[in-house]
Write a protein that holds these residues in place. Structure first.
Motif, PDB file in Angstrom:
ATOM      1  N   ILE A 246     118.094  15.750  75.323  1.00  0.00           N
ATOM      2  CA  ILE A 246     118.619  16.831  76.148  1.00  0.00           C
ATOM      3  C   ILE A 246     118.470  16.434  77.615  1.00  0.00           C
ATOM      4  N   PRO A 247     119.192  17.081  78.534  1.00  0.00           N
ATOM      5  CA  PRO A 247     119.124  16.707  79.955  1.00  0.00           C
ATOM      6  C   PRO A 247     117.689  16.652  80.484  1.00  0.00           C
ATOM      7  N   ASP A 248     117.428  15.646  81.311  1.00  0.00           N
ATOM      8  CA  ASP A 248     116.139  15.418  81.970  1.00  0.00           C
ATOM      9  C   ASP A 248     115.054  14.900  81.018  1.00  0.00           C
ATOM     10  N   ARG A 249     115.433  14.608  79.767  1.00  0.00           N
ATOM     11  CA  ARG A 249     114.440  14.058  78.838  1.00  0.00           C
ATOM     12  C   ARG A 249     114.910  12.723  78.262  1.00  0.00           C
ATOM     13  N   TRP A 254     108.031  10.303  71.816  1.00  0.00           N
ATOM     14  CA  TRP A 254     107.294  11.208  70.942  1.00  0.00           C
ATOM     15  C   TRP A 254     106.428  10.406  69.984  1.00  0.00           C
ATOM     16  N   TYR A 255     105.426  11.060  69.428  1.00  0.00           N
ATOM     17  CA  TYR A 255     104.539  10.416  68.462  1.00  0.00           C
ATOM     18  C   TYR A 255     103.935  11.464  67.539  1.00  0.00           C
ATOM     19  N   SER A 256     103.812  11.099  66.270  1.00  0.00           N
ATOM     20  CA  SER A 256     103.086  11.927  65.310  1.00  0.00           C
ATOM     21  C   SER A 256     102.415  10.995  64.312  1.00  0.00           C
ATOM     22  N   GLY A 257     101.123  11.193  64.090  1.00  0.00           N
ATOM     23  CA  GLY A 257     100.404  10.342  63.144  1.00  0.00           C
ATOM     24  C   GLY A 257      99.285  11.104  62.472  1.00  0.00           C
ATOM     25  N   TYR A 258      98.890  10.598  61.304  1.00  0.00           N
ATOM     26  CA  TYR A 258      97.824  11.269  60.564  1.00  0.00           C
ATOM     27  C   TYR A 258      97.202  10.280  59.592  1.00  0.00           C
ATOM     28  N   SER A 259      96.090  10.679  58.982  1.00  0.00           N
ATOM     29  CA  SER A 259      95.389   9.796  58.049  1.00  0.00           C
ATOM     30  C   SER A 259      96.006   9.825  56.655  1.00  0.00           C
ATOM     31  N   SER A 260      96.960  10.716  56.429  1.00  0.00           N
ATOM     32  CA  SER A 260      97.714  10.764  55.173  1.00  0.00           C
ATOM     33  C   SER A 260      99.179  10.971  55.516  1.00  0.00           C
ATOM     34  N   TYR A 269     105.822  12.810  75.437  1.00  0.00           N
ATOM     35  CA  TYR A 269     105.426  12.144  76.680  1.00  0.00           C
ATOM     36  C   TYR A 269     106.657  12.016  77.579  1.00  0.00           C
ATOM     37  N   ILE A 270     106.471  12.272  78.862  1.00  0.00           N
ATOM     38  CA  ILE A 270     107.601  12.266  79.790  1.00  0.00           C
ATOM     39  C   ILE A 270     108.300  10.917  79.799  1.00  0.00           C
ATOM     40  N   ASP A 271     107.520   9.835  79.757  1.00  0.00           N
ATOM     41  CA  ASP A 271     108.108   8.496  79.796  1.00  0.00           C
ATOM     42  C   ASP A 271     107.131   7.495  79.179  1.00  0.00           C
ATOM     43  N   TYR A 272     107.498   6.239  79.220  1.00  0.00           N
ATOM     44  CA  TYR A 272     106.670   5.202  78.609  1.00  0.00           C
ATOM     45  C   TYR A 272     105.300   5.112  79.279  1.00  0.00           C
ATOM     46  N   LYS A 273     105.268   5.279  80.584  1.00  0.00           N
ATOM     47  CA  LYS A 273     104.008   5.230  81.314  1.00  0.00           C
ATOM     48  C   LYS A 273     103.014   6.236  80.757  1.00  0.00           C
ATOM     49  N   ASN A 274     103.472   7.462  80.556  1.00  0.00           N
ATOM     50  CA  ASN A 274     102.573   8.496  80.059  1.00  0.00           C
ATOM     51  C   ASN A 274     102.241   8.307  78.583  1.00  0.00           C
ATOM     52  N   LEU A 275     103.125   7.686  77.832  1.00  0.00           N
ATOM     53  CA  LEU A 275     102.793   7.340  76.452  1.00  0.00           C
ATOM     54  C   LEU A 275     101.611   6.385  76.422  1.00  0.00           C
ATOM     55  N   ILE A 276     101.654   5.358  77.270  1.00  0.00           N
ATOM     56  CA  ILE A 276     100.579   4.374  77.324  1.00  0.00           C
ATOM     57  C   ILE A 276      99.282   5.006  77.818  1.00  0.00           C
ATOM     58  N   VAL A 298     112.750  11.914  62.252  1.00  0.00           N
ATOM     59  CA  VAL A 298     113.350  11.555  63.532  1.00  0.00           C
ATOM     60  C   VAL A 298     113.452  12.787  64.413  1.00  0.00           C
ATOM     61  N   ILE A 299     113.631  12.537  65.715  1.00  0.00           N
ATOM     62  CA  ILE A 299     113.897  13.628  66.654  1.00  0.00           C
ATOM     63  C   ILE A 299     115.265  13.385  67.270  1.00  0.00           C
ATOM     64  N   ARG A 300     116.091  14.411  67.193  1.00  0.00           N
ATOM     65  CA  ARG A 300     117.450  14.343  67.731  1.00  0.00           C
ATOM     66  C   ARG A 300     117.777  15.690  68.377  1.00  0.00           C
ATOM     67  N   ASP A 301     118.237  15.645  69.624  1.00  0.00           N
ATOM     68  CA  ASP A 301     118.578  16.867  70.358  1.00  0.00           C
ATOM     69  C   ASP A 301     117.368  17.810  70.429  1.00  0.00           C
ATOM     70  N   ASN A 302     116.192  17.230  70.671  1.00  0.00           N
ATOM     71  CA  ASN A 302     114.920  17.965  70.779  1.00  0.00           C
ATOM     72  C   ASN A 302     114.587  18.724  69.494  1.00  0.00           C
TER      73      ASN A 302
END
Length: 483
Positions: A246-249, A254-260, A269-276, A298-302
């Motif tokens: 979507i605009p401005d994003r 994004w990230y999602s993880g779990y032990s199962s 995360y706003i950008d790669y910098k903030n992901l890191i 997957v994420i599509r159109d927020n």
């Protein structure tokens, strides 16, 4: 003109762009040397002098030799990168110059073609000579780039070994010297997005185009870091970018993880910098009744598209409106998953043509089925039955309406071995090998906004660049050869 140069040099120039930054990661890791010993004196019981040494080590078991090796390697790589980066800047200048010359030459020839009677044989011979000169210059540049690519491939091997050593030390020894180096490592990683963007714009102007006949090469794995929880036990999950932001994003990750194999929350995360930096701007805990399973979401159109088990269906959760829906796909079976990955019954994919889901049914005897999803109605538009047995696959993804199936070759190697074109309903076999970072991965998805593969590999963020076999339409001959 940019398309022409990209076509002739895409393998080499993209390799330089990618491997340049991998090398740059280590150049920031030129550590300050640790003072190890100091001499002193003491008196023993007999009154004589005795030479003593004070050890300034983080601990008596800290592997200093490993640190020294990493330091020396980093300094060596730093010098090599400086030399090669000078060459890279020269390549960019030459590319710009050649583009201007060819555009000018093309315009002149177009004029000559429209008014051939105004020119004699000598004029045409002069233009032929200029064309030959440009061809020679481009071939010379190609050889230069190929030489630099070989150097960067060598540096990549060294950097991989350094990263493995650094990770091992960080896990085993929570020492300030390792943490300091990790901070330097992250600092350099923050420059990755800008560097990568620069080379992507220069050498890959056809993002979003499907004027190619498929994948011909996959880069070496580009490892960003361990997941946001810094938890190596979070082996299941996914990460990436919105395939239709979507605009401005447009720069959001994004990230999602779990032990199962459960989907319980997601971070943005706003950008790669903030992901890191692990600095999310949104963190959604998924409602208990909406929790998903499997890893190929997957994420599509927020909007998150994913699998749920109660009922056994495909679900969507819009993060703008927080509206939730699910859709049962008749015939889809919970019995068929990817090899080595539990609960991968539905695999969601998004490419240049839209949203897709793959699964298997009892009626298809476990053969993979591709279905196109209508994003507005959340219904199935059309289905395509392939000949590949889903449990024999390690994963699959969609690019430009074509399914690519992946299987495991050995502990380090995957192979894209099969493709099915939904436009022609034709299938064929191929062989494109690529490496994993760790032993197992839980998700592998293509993103059309940057033409990358995103893999969640034993808790690590990993990505790959793709090379395509561009068609004549996509990479037409230089203007002076077009009638």
């Amino acid at each position: 003109m940019s398309r022409y140069l990209s076509h002739n040099h895409s393998d080499s120039t993209r390799m330089i762009g990618t491997l340049y930054f991998l090398a740059l990661l280590s150049s920031a890791m030129a550590w300050g040397r640790v003072g190890l010993w100091s001499k002193g004196s003491a008196r023993n019981g007999t009154g004589g002098d005795m030479c003593t040494c004070d050890a300034f080590l983080p601990s008596t078991t800290f592997p200093v030799k490993d640190l020294v090796v990493v330091e020396q390697t980093a300094v060596e790589i730093s010098h090599k990168v400086e030399l090669e980066m000078g060459k890279l800047e020269d390549y960019e200048i030459k590319l710009t110059s050649y583009a201007e010359k060819i555009m000018k030459l093309s315009a002149e020839i177009n004029i000559m073609e429209k008014n051939p009677d105004d020119y004699n044989d000598a004029d045409f011979e002069d233009k032929k000579v200029e064309i030959k000169q440009m061809e020679a210059l481009i071939k010379e540049l190609q050889l230069s780039i190929k030489s630099s690519t070989t150097v960067f491939e060598s540096l990549h091997v060294q950097i991989t070994a350094m990263e493995e050593t650094l990770t091992r030390l960080e896990i085993s020894y929570d020492k300030s010297v390792v943490l300091k180096t990790r901070r330097e490592y992250i600092k350099v990683q923050l420059e990755l997005e800008e560097c990568e963007r620069r080379h992507q714009e220069l050498f890959n102007p056809d993002i979003g185009s499907c004027a190619h006949t498929g994948i011909i090469k996959v880069s070496k794995p580009i490892v960003s870091q361990l997941n946001a929880q810094l938890n190596s036990g979070f082996k299941y999950g996914g990460w990436g970018k919105d395939s239709k932001p979507i605009p401005d994003r447009e720069s959001m990750y994004w990230y999602s993880g779990y032990s199962s194999a459960s989907i319980v929350d997601i971070r943005f995360y706003i950008d790669y910098k903030n992901l890191i930096l692990r600095n999310h701007f949104q963190h959604h805990n998924i409602h208990s009744g909406w929790i998903g399973t499997g890893n190929n979401f997957v994420i599509r159109d927020n909007t998150l598209y994913y699998q749920i088990n109660s009922p056994f269906a495909v679900a969507k959760l819009n993060f703008t409106t927080m509206n939730y829906q699910n859709r049962v796909i008749p015939g889809a079976s919970p019995r068929f998953s990817y090899t080595g990955s539990p609960n991968q019954n539905f695999d969601l994919s998004a490419d240049e043509t839209g949203l897709w889901v793959t699964y298997a049914t009892e009626e298809s005897s476990g053969r993979l089925i591709i279905a196109k999803i209508n994003e507005a109605s959340f219904g199935i538009e059309e289905e395509y039955v392939t000949s590949v047995y889903k449990p024999s696959l390690s994963n699959a993804f969609m690019v430009c309406g074509v399914l690519y199936a992946v299987r495991t070759i050995d502990i380090q190697t995957e192979e894209i071995f099969y493709k099915y074109d939904t436009k022609t309903k034709e299938e064929s076999y191929m062989s494109v090998l690529f490496e994993r970072f760790q032993e197992k991965f839980s998700s592998l998805d293509y993103n059309p906004t940057d033409q990358k593969l995103y893999m969640y590999n034993d808790g690590y963020y990993v990505s790959y660049h793709l090379w395509f076999n561009h068609t004549t339409e996509a990479t037409m001959q230089p203007p002076y050869l077009v009638s």
